[in-house]
Structures are given as C-alpha cells and as structure tokens.
Write a protein that holds these residues in place. Sequence first.
Motif, PDB file in Angstrom:
ATOM      1  N   LEU A  59       0.844  -1.187   0.000  1.00 22.19           N
ATOM      2  CA  LEU A  59       0.000   0.000   0.000  1.00 22.19           C
ATOM      3  C   LEU A  59       0.881   1.239   0.000  1.00 22.19           C
ATOM      4  O   LEU A  59       1.685   1.430   0.902  1.00 22.19           O
ATOM      5  N   ASN A 549      -0.402   2.678  -8.250  1.00 25.48           N
ATOM      6  CA  ASN A 549      -1.628   2.982  -7.515  1.00 25.48           C
ATOM      7  C   ASN A 549      -2.636   3.766  -8.356  1.00 25.48           C
ATOM      8  O   ASN A 549      -3.218   4.755  -7.917  1.00 25.48           O
ATOM      9  N   PHE A 552      -7.250   0.055  -8.462  1.00 24.61           N
ATOM     10  CA  PHE A 552      -7.529  -0.547  -7.160  1.00 24.61           C
ATOM     11  C   PHE A 552      -8.549  -1.671  -7.342  1.00 24.61           C
ATOM     12  O   PHE A 552      -9.327  -1.669  -8.287  1.00 24.61           O
ATOM     13  N   GLY A 568      -3.530  -8.519  -2.609  1.00 26.12           N
ATOM     14  CA  GLY A 568      -2.779  -7.635  -1.723  1.00 26.12           C
ATOM     15  C   GLY A 568      -1.370  -8.114  -1.477  1.00 26.12           C
ATOM     16  O   GLY A 568      -0.411  -7.329  -1.465  1.00 26.12           O
ATOM     17  N   SER A 573      -3.089  -2.866  -5.172  1.00 28.71           N
ATOM     18  CA  SER A 573      -3.854  -2.053  -4.222  1.00 28.71           C
ATOM     19  C   SER A 573      -5.261  -2.621  -4.132  1.00 28.71           C
ATOM     20  O   SER A 573      -6.062  -2.477  -5.064  1.00 28.71           O
ATOM     21  N   TYR A 575      -8.798  -3.305  -1.538  1.00 26.29           N
ATOM     22  CA  TYR A 575      -9.494  -2.764  -0.375  1.00 26.29           C
ATOM     23  C   TYR A 575     -10.736  -3.592  -0.064  1.00 26.29           C
ATOM     24  O   TYR A 575     -11.411  -4.088  -0.960  1.00 26.29           O
TER      25      TYR A 575
END
Length: 630
Positions: A59, A549, A552, A568, A573, A575
């Motif tokens: 990250l 980045n 995502f 990950g 990236s 989430y």
Amino acid sequence: MFWVRTLPAPTRANAEIHLERFLSHRRLRSTVTSGSTARPETAGRGKSRSGARRASAPLQSPGKCGEAGGDGADLSSAANRISVDFERSQEAYRSKDSLELLRSLVVFKLCSYNFLVDNNKEIMDLGQKILGQKVFDQLMKMTFYGQFVAGEDHLSIKPLIQKNQAFGVGSVLDYSVEEDISQTEARQKEKDSCVSAAGDGSIGEDYRERNRGAGKRLGDSQGEAIRASAYFYADEAKCDQHMETFMKCIKAAGESSIDGFSAIKMTALGRPQLLLQFSEVLVKWGRFFTFLASQQGKDGTEALEQRLELTQLQELMIRLGAKGDFHSWFIGKKGESAGCIDILDWNSLIDDRARIPDLLFVPNVKLGKLEPLMPKFTVEEENQLKRILQRLDVLAKCAVENGVRLMVDAEQTYFQPAISKLTLDAQRIYNREKPVVFNTYQCYLKEAYTNVTMDIELSKREGWCFAAKLVRGAYMYQERERAEELQYEDPINPDYASTSRMYHRCLSYVLDEIALSRKANVMVASHNEDTVKYTLTRMNELGLLPAENKVFFGQLLGMCDQISFPLGQAGFSVYKYVPYGPVSEVMPYLSRRAQENRGFMKGAQKERELLWKELKRRLVSGELLYRPAY
C-alpha cells in the motif's frame, strides 16, 4: 515483434485522439510483448503462471495527478511477470484463524438457502424476542455480524483494519446504519419525495411518471418487507447530523488505515425529492439535445460524436417559438469557433445556475411549444441544493485533511443523474492534483458506457483527475420490477453476461485512459474472478504497474478473501468495503446484503471448497490452532 489489438469503436470523439490512442497502444504493447513470449491469457481462462507473493510495500500513497509511481520504466518487465493464483487456499486465508474459517463456512451455507434469505427479517425479529437483545447480539457477532461487519464503532474496528493492512488489504469505511421501516411507511415517505415538477406532455414525461411509483418498490426486492438502502429526509438538521456521522467515519479511516477510503450516500445530505427533481432536469435536458441532434440527422451515433450546428439550432429554436441569439449561449465553448457544439458543451449550461431560468427551455410535444425546464424550483429548493453542495464540500475538505479518499455510492436510477452531477462538481474542485473524490458507475445500466466516456472526456477538457468505482449494481430487482410495473423501458442490461460485457467495456476504456495520461484512477469493485483476471491481463498489456496505484480492487468484508488477500500480497492495491455500527442498527444493512448477494452466495461453491481445503490442511498438518502473526 509487437502486436496490436483493435480497440472497440468508437474510442473517442475525434480522429486525433483515436490516432493518439492507437499509436500509444502500439508502443505499450511493444513494451509488454518484448518482455515475454507468452500472450496474455483471455479473461477467465487458463491458470496463473505463478503463486502470489508478498510485496515489500503493498500500500503506497497515490502520487500527484499524472505522475507514474516508482521507477516505472525499470520495473515494467518485472511487473508484467506478476501473476496471482486464486487457487492457493493457504495464501488466501493466511490472515484468518480456524474459527473464522469455520464461521465463514457456516454463514455461506446458511446464505445459500432461499427460505432463510427471503425471511431473514422475520427470523431475526423472532430471534430477538426469544433470546433477548443481549444474547441475540452475541449470536450475531459470532455469525453474520462477525462475518460482514467490522465492529460497533471507530475504536473497535481498528484491530481488524490493522490486521488486514498487515496482509496487504486496505479499507473503505462505511458507517452502515440504515433505516428499517414498514412497507407502508416507506411508500408514504417516498411518495412525498417523488412529486414531479414537470408539466404534462414534456420531454421526459415517462421519466416523471415512473418516479411517481418509486416509493412502491424502494428496497422492496421481494414485495413484503422493506429494507431501505437510502436515507429518508426529515429536515435539514437531520442532513447535518448525517454529515457529522460521515465526518466521523472519514476521521476514523484516517486514523485507522493508510490511504483509506470512506463511503458516503448523497441521499443522506439533502432532500430526496430535490435530487429527484434535479435528476429529471438533467434527463430532460439530455433528451432535448438528442431530440435536436435527430432533427439535424445526427441520431444513431454515440453521444460524444453527436454535434449540433449552431446555425441550424438557431433556426429550429425559432420555429419552436423561442426568441434570442442562441449563439451567445455557447460563447467560448470548445466547438463554438467551428460553429458546432457537443453534449458536454450543451450540459455546461446547467452549471450556470444564474441563467437557468432564462435559458433552459424544452419542447412540450403535446402542446407544440417551449416550456421552462424547471418552472417549480423555488428559492428554498435552490437553497437546499446549495446546502447539499456545501455539505459535500465539507466532507471533501475533511477527506483531504485526513488523507482519505471519498467514495460517493451509486443509488437508484431516479436519483443517480443528480448524484453524479453533484459528484462531478466536487471532482472539478478536489481532483485537480490527485484523486480525492470517486464517482460510482453501475455497469448493469445500459447507459453505463456512455456515462463513463462522457465523464472521462469532461475531465480531460477541464484538467482534473477522473476517479471511478465500477460496480455491477445493487438495485437490479427493484429497478426491473418497477420498469415492468410502470411499463417503461428496463434500464438494466438483459442478463448477467451482458452486464459483464458492459463492465469489461467500461473498465477497458478507463484502463486505456490511465495508460495514455496516468491521470485517471479506477477501483475494480467486483467479486467476479474472471473480471479480476481480465483486469490483470489488461494491466499487463498496457504496462500498468501495481506500484503506480492507479488501479484498485475492492470486495466486501467477509466475501471473496481468496481474491482480496492474494492480490494484496502480490502488491496490488486492494481494499475491503468495511461496514461498522451497533448490532441492532446494522441489521437492516445485513438484511439488504443478504437479498442483494443471494445469487453470489448460492454460487460461492469455490469459496466454500477453498475454506474446507484450508481447514483440512491445518487439521492434517497440526495447525488447527493457527493464529495469524502480524
């Protein structure tokens, strides 16, 4: 040797951009194929070349708009060799202890039974009466709540967020307290917020008519109980309270994670009736452009390719009964010097709110004359709209101050045009240097590709960073039922396969834009493994590095860990959408998720197989008491 894949037509509104894109693809694919002899695999077919590996810095902070992250040129060859294996259960569940795996198995199995999903509200109410609130809450924390919700407040969610982050997965925080009201209450409230401001016979009349019945189906995917996913308007003070709640969520995201996201709903920030009326204005104005384009023989082409010749526009408007010099409407616009304007120039008139009452007229087909576009927007309604913008402005500033990105959720189609417009207004301000505000595009809508391409083109003209979350969509049942009941064209793609094609088309367009400019950003919010593989393939084709980045990935907490964590740990990236809130107040959220994800839960056979595989492996290897170390 290089190879070129022809892009879907049309790619841009003019030939110059099309040529630039074509040449850029040649350069990018030359770089890709020179580093590897194997062609990228087709989305969803074949197995990955190697297992997932942990990156040293999974990250990272996004750079300024337009900057490539890290040593992009030096690392491109290595990036193209990155491949993620979604079959390795040990990697996928490294962050889970055995009890968490067992809970996942039980919850997924229960969610596969239609009877339990259809009657989940009644079952939970009965459980509360029999067990009492305290015991019921504890049972929920051991099962459904514990699986899909992070905790009760911003303090209790920190351990889970930090654990996920240690294994390469960030967080999108969402304070998921929703109203749970009866069908009668929902219909009455939504009826009050669905009164149209349009006159009979005007363009967009069918849009207005269907909105009259909006409350009948809001959240009612099965026709009995209502689980409201939108906020119902009480007064302006209540909207301020919602804003304060979102600010707490943003601050919690800043305190709990690195470069996190926080989600908000626009219906919480203002009067739904106003959003509906403003949506109708936008739809009618867009349809007026289409009507004028058809009069000039420009119908049947993509929205961005349609042009209105101003001389013909002047003549047509006079014939319709309008007065004045319409050239002056578009002085200084992109195409005005060439004597023509496009849909983005046309839509820009909406931004000049001081001139709207004088300028915006649409033809009343039945009466054969022009009428004001919004004759019933009162001073108070104008002020309420300004207060929505002010609240959104406060939240965006709070996000900037706390190093958090703001994700505006998509909602029902009769609210969405206004939501998207207000979000774009915020992006103009806060996405100048880097992406702060993300808009959400629902790809189960037939018009999704048009919306994405228009907004990308707008961001390029105005010089801000396009930032989007792509989802398939969360309101399919109610949208489809409403379309059938009120007899208007279904706005949803006919089946899942066509929705997936739309998703990949929109995604490919955004990825191409990222490769060209390095200014756009996208979150691929999907539980579909084929879509994730398709994204990885396209990133490799275009030379897009995980460390930049710009791309995502997102999944819901408690779902598809076999996708999230390997991504990950491989340096992408990724989430988790992390809801939180008190048990009793989050029940409507859990109920709605059960309804929305019924199809996915029933088909989660692979995830259950991987969970069983990992449990058996731990049992055989003596690791049943395994605890994740971080």
